[in-house]
Enzyme design. Structure first.
Site, PDB file in Angstrom:
ATOM      1  N   ARG A 106       2.969   9.990  -0.261  1.00  0.00           N
ATOM      2  CA  ARG A 106       1.639  10.345   0.222  1.00  0.00           C
ATOM      3  C   ARG A 106       1.500  10.142   1.729  1.00  0.00           C
ATOM      4  NH1 ARG A 106      -1.975   9.310  -4.498  1.00  0.00           N
ATOM      5  NH2 ARG A 106      -3.563   8.448  -3.141  1.00  0.00           N
ATOM      6  N   LYS A 114     -14.273  -4.958 -15.417  1.00  0.00           N
ATOM      7  CA  LYS A 114     -12.866  -4.765 -15.738  1.00  0.00           C
ATOM      8  C   LYS A 114     -12.436  -5.839 -16.732  1.00  0.00           C
ATOM      9  CE  LYS A 114      -8.472  -3.708 -13.437  1.00  0.00           C
ATOM     10  NZ  LYS A 114      -7.800  -3.462 -12.151  1.00  0.00           N
ATOM     11  N   GLU A 118      -2.240   4.822   1.544  1.00  0.00           N
ATOM     12  CA  GLU A 118      -0.878   4.725   2.070  1.00  0.00           C
ATOM     13  C   GLU A 118      -0.740   5.355   3.455  1.00  0.00           C
ATOM     14  OE1 GLU A 118      -0.797   4.273  -2.304  1.00  0.00           O
ATOM     15  OE2 GLU A 118      -1.648   5.805  -0.970  1.00  0.00           O
TER      16      GLU A 118
END
Length: 641
Positions: A405, A289, A377
């Protein structure tokens, strides 16, 4: 790499068709130029940064090998896809990314045929891409390739595993690419693994496998059950040789990797070799990353979305905020730390957003009492419910948009049992440049029907502290506190902890001609609007009531308003359907009152991206719009019953 004086390749790539005209040996130069383009643009127009730097080689390889847009690429999560945008006809408009009326912050089919599916919330790529792959087979288009690119933690989401489970038991040719930038499922790269990967992705080897299977099938020696048994035995042999196990092969999904995700020519070779295979398969690539920009490689979390920065020095440009009111998220983090010091049963839970919600503040002192559960979540909510069952007091911090969600979990795993879980919904209301998929528009409307739940929103930072203190007191049940992205209005915010009487509002300003009922920090815009209007209309006085609680709503206050006013404006930073305005109208109707009511809130449409002030203006929710509404309701030309 592009040498000094060498002609740019990227400048002549207006679509992936142009990219595919190049020789394989030219692709490293394309990657170098693409990476530099991302650095140049994001340094002066902030956005998601490190994730897209990590997928440059993969992006180039995918568009070089696959016939996009006819072949489908589904990006998950969308902040990996800046390189994809630049290569697919948006190079010269990429400078408008995330700006009002400019490019959308995430892939969207509304913007480009190369964006196969909406990508804003993580973990949806495998399910969506599987649907596309099965649809193609149903329509007789098995030659079309469908690729799901999943990474940056999205594989940890429950929906990703639901998609994998279905892919393993459904006839499809889906290719899943796992972009692994040091996630927990990462495997080591070794010599034997490289050999096995080369063998498994060899076109000769796989052609031999395919035709052998066809011959055995024609002879009646191969059916689906035997084919799966062979795959399982092959997977077990690979695990013994490589001393590795992975969940994908356990689900009968052919696994290739891990391979270097920054070797573009090797990626092209592997993708060419496996793209024509039948059945679901997964290519596991390792990436870094922030690849190619040293500061981002060193601190990928900070450089996920770093804001403005000097691309030459790597210095982030952070404006001086001394003396300014704090961010609401920082008030949450600091207040939670104080509450944890006061009560050992107070815990913190976040689904992969410790920095974004400032859970990192209490994490430093109480790492054992703060839990980052990953992009999950639903699990965060049910985990919090389990904690509350045993007497813990969990503060579960979820962005409003992502709370969508976990709706069933709130009802089934918390509300039915009336558990004392405190939901702190950050980024409630209009969030700005992240746009449609991230606006916290709907939480008040979808939570309000749930029995026994408390829904509150603070007028300012001091009210946030008081509400957090109140929520952790005994026997409160599920308690929602919503607040927006950005700063409040009170610089000296460390007020003493005082309980708030649940279900009560307050009078912010008295008045006699019209009442404004607001909830949350947007009430400060309403107060500004009142001052602006009254300065030019001293004959009128406007009252402002901070409702503070949407549920239970303050019926005594509403009764008082109904007695004194026949003109009411409601103001909320949430969808106009089902929120505060709707609740006030319901009360007035049931009480047999018929005042004129004007509702101000997020309209019944999906709002684009732009700065928060721009969007408030577009949605007619800013101070000017509120003042205009006051003027229209008090206009002498209007008649009122």
């Amino acid at each position: 790499m592009k040498e000094e004086g060498e002609e740019s390749l990227l400048q002549h790539i207006d679509s992936p068709a142009d990219l595919r005209k190049l020789k394989s040996a030219q692709l490293p130069q394309v990657c170098s130029e693409l990476r530099q383009k991302i650095i140049d643009e994001v340094s002066r127009n902030p956005g998601h940064f490190a994730s897209s730097l990590g997928t440059v080689e993969l992006t180039v390889a995918l568009h070089y090998v696959f016939n996009t847009p006819d072949d489908r690429i589904v990006w998950d999560v969308g902040h990996q896809a800046y390189g994809h945008k630049i290569l697919t006809g948006r190079r010269d408009t990429f400078c408008t990314n995330r700006k009002l009326n400019g490019l959308k912050p995430f892939p969207s089919p509304d913007e480009s045929p190369y964006d196969s599916f909406t990508s804003g919330h993580a973990s949806n790529s495998i399910s969506a891409a599987l649907g596309m792959a099965v649809a193609d087979m149903q329509n007789g288009h098995r030659s079309r390739r469908v690729v799901a690119v999943i990474g940056d933690g999205a594989m940890g989401g429950g929906l990703a595993f639901e998609g994998l489970n279905n892919a393993s038991s459904t006839d499809n040719d889906l290719l899943i690419i796992l972009n692994d930038n040091n996630m927990s499922i990462s495997c080591s790269v070794g010599g034997l693994n490289n050999y096995l990967t080369h063998l498994q992705t060899s076109r000769t080897y796989n052609t031999f496998r395919y035709y052998t299977a066809r011959v055995l099938s024609k002879l009646g020696l191969m059916d689906e059950k035997r084919r799966r048994n062979i795959i399982r035995k092959n997977n077990r042999l690979k695990m013994k040789l490589s001393h590795q196990q992975n969940i994908f092969e356990g689900m009968d999904i052919r696994y290739f990797g891990p391979v270097d995700g920054h070797n573009v020519q090797a990626l092209v070779r592997i993708l060419n070799n496996i793209k024509g295979m039948h059945g679901p398969r997964l290519l596991h690539i390792h990436t870094v990353k922030g690849k190619g920009y040293e500061p981002a490689e060193r601190e990928a979390t900070i450089w996920h979305a770093p804001g403005l920065f000097d691309k030459d020095t790597g210095e982030r440009i952070i404006r001086n905020t001394e003396g300014m009111p704090p961010l609401f998220q920082d008030v949450f983090g600091e207040t939670l730390l104080e509450l944890m010091r006061m009560n050992r049963r107070v815990l913190g839970i976040t689904p992969a957003m410790p920095l974004g919600c400032s859970m990192n503040i209490p994490m430093k002192e109480f790492p054992e009492r703060c839990f980052d559960v990953g992009i999950a979540e639903g699990h965060a909510v049910t985990f919090s419910g389990g904690l509350a069952t045993e007497g813990m007091i969990p503060f579960c911090n979820i962005y409003s948009s992502f709370m969508q969600r976990a709706y069933d979990h709130v009802i089934h795993d918390v509300a039915i049992q009336h558990l004392n879980v405190i939901f702190c919904l950050d980024r409630a209301g209009l969030v700005g440049e992240d746009g449609t998929t991230h606006h916290g528009s709907f939480d008040m409307a979808f939570l309000r029907p749930i029995p026994g739940i408390t829904i509150a929103s603070p007028f300012d930072e001091c009210e946030l502290r008081r509400l957090m203190y109140t929520a952790q007191l005994p026997n409160q049940g599920p308690f929602v506190i919503r607040y927006p992205r950005g700063r409040g209005v009170v610089a000296d915010w460390r007020c003493p902890f005082e309980p708030v009487v649940v279900g009560t509002g307050r009078t912010v300003k008295a008045g006699s001609d019209l009442a404004i009922l607001s909830i949350g920090p947007i009430g400060n815009l309403a107060l500004n609007a009142i001052h602006t209007y009254e300065e030019s209309h001293p004959e009128h006085s406007i009252a402002l009531y901070d409702m503070r609680f949407l549920k239970p709503i303050d019926t005594a206050l509403l009764h008082e308003v109904a007695e004194r006013f026949d003109r009411i404006i409601t103001v909320e930073n949430g969808c106009i359907t089902g929120g505060l305005g709707t609740a006030v109208m319901e009360y007035m109707s049931e009480a047999g009152r018929h005042p004129e009511i004007r509702r101000i809130g997020i309209p019944d449409s999906f709002v684009q991206h732009g700065s928060v002030p721009q969007l408030l203006s577009i949605c007619h929710m800013d101070a000017d719009a509120i003042a205009c509404a006051i003027s229209e309701m008090l206009s002498p030309s209007k008649t009122h019953s």
